[in-house]
Design an enzyme around this catalytic site. Sequence first.
Site, mmCIF file in Angstrom:
data_model
loop_
_atom_site.group_PDB
_atom_site.id
_atom_site.type_symbol
_atom_site.label_atom_id
_atom_site.label_comp_id
_atom_site.label_asym_id
_atom_site.label_seq_id
_atom_site.Cartn_x
_atom_site.Cartn_y
_atom_site.Cartn_z
ATOM 1 N N GLN A 187 3.778 2.454 3.188
ATOM 2 C CA GLN A 187 2.421 1.943 2.979
ATOM 3 C C GLN A 187 2.423 0.528 2.399
ATOM 4 O O GLN A 187 1.470 0.122 1.722
ATOM 5 C CB GLN A 187 1.629 2.891 2.072
ATOM 6 N N SER A 188 3.462 -0.243 2.666
ATOM 7 C CA SER A 188 3.551 -1.598 2.129
ATOM 8 C C SER A 188 2.452 -2.508 2.686
ATOM 9 O O SER A 188 2.299 -2.644 3.905
ATOM 10 C CB SER A 188 4.918 -2.184 2.488
ATOM 11 N N ASN A 189 1.734 -3.155 1.777
ATOM 12 C CA ASN A 189 0.764 -4.171 2.192
ATOM 13 C C ASN A 189 1.478 -5.434 2.653
ATOM 14 O O ASN A 189 0.926 -6.214 3.418
ATOM 15 C CB ASN A 189 -0.159 -4.519 1.023
#
Length: 328
Positions: A72-74
């Site tokens: 879920q890395s931005n």
Amino acid sequence: MAALPKVNLIQAPTPLHRLDGLSSDLKVDLWMKRDDLTGFAMGGNKGRKLEYLIADALEQNAEIVVTCGALQSNFIRQLGPACAMHGLDCAAVAMKLPFDRPAGQPEPAPMEAENGNALLSRLSGVDLRVIADGDWETLFEAMEDLAQELESQGRHVYRVPVGGSAVAGAYAFYEAGLELQRQQTRPFDYVVFASSSGSTQTGLAYAFDGTRTRIIGVCSDPEPEMVEDFATLGRGLSEILPGARVLQSSDFCLDTRFVGSGYGVPSEAGSTAIRTLLQREGILLDPIYTAKAFSGLLAMVEEGSVGGRVLFWHTGGLPALFAYPRNL
Ligand SMILES: *Cc1c(COP(=O)(O)O)cnc(C)c1O
């Protein structure tokens, strides 16, 4: 000294505005800097860093950018399109949850790992290599293994550390601090924001050093020793900022009280903060970074450690909301 080379990705300056409803509820003069509204790939603080990181990769004639992060890395979500737009390939090693749950702590509610940022990263064409969960060190080693594998195939690799926290990323937030100084009508007493890999905090700390404004990072990882990494990153930054005072780890104010059970797991206070800000101001927070930071700001105002003229720097992250429907 000339500024570092940069490509254009975001709409800057990002908006700065007052939160009238919460200011009157909390009896403070509360403002928000809207890096959730950069206009680049659903917003967030990583767009600023990428303007300098991509320019550096191009200058070094890279062919492929390699990084790592949570699924879920931005950062990966914004790195993907930034690479694609500039003719660079992009590969990232990811873990669903790079965090060791302490023994005895309950298992977090299951996430929708493939929704939110993971979906958007895939749409941008990132070669996403998901490995089994483990600690951050294991993730960093897997990234280095991938970089070396690509190099052995003759490819020119540009490595970007987790979250884009290379010196170029910190420089982006030094410039962002100057952007705020040009926008503000009066100086703020406090600037509060979510802090993790450190280039946001390091850049802002350098930009505001010697001013009356206190820079407070609210930790998204339960690791107080991260200020040592911030100081190291800052030493690199100080080399391109002639005349800057070299900041020590004790110059970084990092509040670790609001992480909850750990990185990547929504907290109860954060969920409350999401509802409060949405229902009072119509503004969304993400569960992993900004909700925890905003819950920290609310608690600091309540305990009286923060007051007067206060800025919350919204660092974005909104797609992650859709990965945690059962935790909020
Ligand atoms: C990456 C990120 C942060 C932390 O920024 P760092 O520069 O890595 O410390 C904060 N908020 C959001 C939404 C992020 O994606």
